[in-house]
Scaffold this motif. Structure first.
Motif, mmCIF file in Angstrom:
data_model
loop_
_atom_site.group_PDB
_atom_site.id
_atom_site.type_symbol
_atom_site.label_atom_id
_atom_site.label_comp_id
_atom_site.label_asym_id
_atom_site.label_seq_id
_atom_site.Cartn_x
_atom_site.Cartn_y
_atom_site.Cartn_z
ATOM 1 N N LYS A 1 80.711 75.387 1.567
ATOM 2 C CA LYS A 1 79.371 74.936 1.940
ATOM 3 C C LYS A 1 79.169 74.999 3.448
ATOM 4 C CE LYS A 1 78.486 71.925 -1.986
ATOM 5 N NZ LYS A 1 78.236 70.547 -2.435
ATOM 6 N N SER B 1 76.393 77.135 5.420
ATOM 7 C CA SER B 1 75.504 76.496 6.385
ATOM 8 C C SER B 1 75.589 77.165 7.747
ATOM 9 C CB SER B 1 75.848 75.008 6.499
ATOM 10 O OG SER B 1 74.989 74.372 7.407
ATOM 11 N N THR C 1 68.522 71.010 3.528
ATOM 12 C CA THR C 1 69.109 70.691 2.229
ATOM 13 C C THR C 1 70.626 70.816 2.262
ATOM 14 O OG1 THR C 1 67.119 71.506 1.129
ATOM 15 C CG2 THR C 1 69.103 71.291 -0.230
ATOM 16 N N THR C 2 71.119 71.868 2.849
ATOM 17 C CA THR C 2 72.564 72.116 2.927
ATOM 18 C C THR C 2 73.272 71.030 3.731
ATOM 19 O OG1 THR C 2 72.170 74.491 2.807
ATOM 20 C CG2 THR C 2 74.326 73.797 3.579
ATOM 21 N N ARG C 3 72.705 70.692 4.867
ATOM 22 C CA ARG C 3 73.339 69.693 5.723
ATOM 23 C C ARG C 3 73.326 68.307 5.075
ATOM 24 N NH1 ARG C 3 72.718 72.357 11.138
ATOM 25 N NH2 ARG C 3 74.087 74.117 10.726
ATOM 26 N N ILE C 4 72.294 67.999 4.324
ATOM 27 C CA ILE C 4 72.246 66.725 3.598
ATOM 28 C C ILE C 4 73.331 66.702 2.527
ATOM 29 C CG2 ILE C 4 70.870 65.365 1.964
ATOM 30 C CD1 ILE C 4 68.380 66.227 3.632
ATOM 31 N N ASN C 5 73.494 67.812 1.826
ATOM 32 C CA ASN C 5 74.486 67.868 0.747
ATOM 33 C C ASN C 5 75.923 67.937 1.236
ATOM 34 O OD1 ASN C 5 72.513 67.773 -1.226
ATOM 35 N ND2 ASN C 5 72.305 69.977 -1.372
ATOM 36 N N ILE C 6 76.137 68.362 2.483
ATOM 37 C CA ILE C 6 77.495 68.409 3.030
ATOM 38 C C ILE C 6 77.982 67.005 3.386
ATOM 39 C CG2 ILE C 6 78.866 69.170 5.026
ATOM 40 C CD1 ILE C 6 77.384 71.793 4.952
ATOM 41 N N LYS C 7 77.067 66.161 3.822
ATOM 42 C CA LYS C 7 77.444 64.812 4.255
ATOM 43 C C LYS C 7 77.938 63.951 3.150
ATOM 44 C CE LYS C 7 74.427 64.760 8.215
ATOM 45 N NZ LYS C 7 73.317 64.176 8.891
#
Length: 118
Positions: free
Chosen positions: A57, A61, A112-118
């Motif tokens: 991921k 990103s 969206t990607t950065r939210i899901n990585i956290k």
């Protein structure tokens, strides 16, 4: 690569950029700014293609982030070409709109990607 709206849009933008570079270098004898646009405008799709093959991921990103920055840079070069009278307003608006659409899509993916990585 299958059906991928972002890939298709960035590829179509790259084609426009290549054709624009051909025109600017042959007809307008402009090489410096158009070469910068050629590099950034074709890099968007290349980074999207790399992101599609990402191994994590964070790798995905990272590639999307580079694509986003290249799209922003492309908008800069388009503005400079317009303001130095190398491209007309109609061409500028059309290409800038395409680059802006790519920016919006890429930024949305990054959020969206950065939210899901956290």
């Amino acid at each position: 690569m299958g059906k991928n709206n972002l890939y298709d849009k960035s590829y179509a933008f790259a084609i426009r950029v290549v054709k624009g570079y051909q025109f600017l270098s042959k007809e307008k004898r402009e090489f410096v700014i158009s070469k910068q646009l050629l590099r950034s405008g074709t890099s968007i799709g290349a980074n999207v293609a790399e992101a599609n093959g990402a191994i994590s991921k964070s790798d995905f990103s990272s590639k999307m982030s580079i694509a986003y920055k290249e799209a922003l840079e492309s908008k800069y070069w388009l503005n400079l070409l317009k303001d130095t009278d190398f491209i007309n307003k109609k061409t500028f608006e059309s290409m800038h709109d395409d680059a802006d659409e790519l920016c919006r899509i890429l930024f949305s993916i990054l959020k969206t990607t950065r939210i899901n990585i956290k």
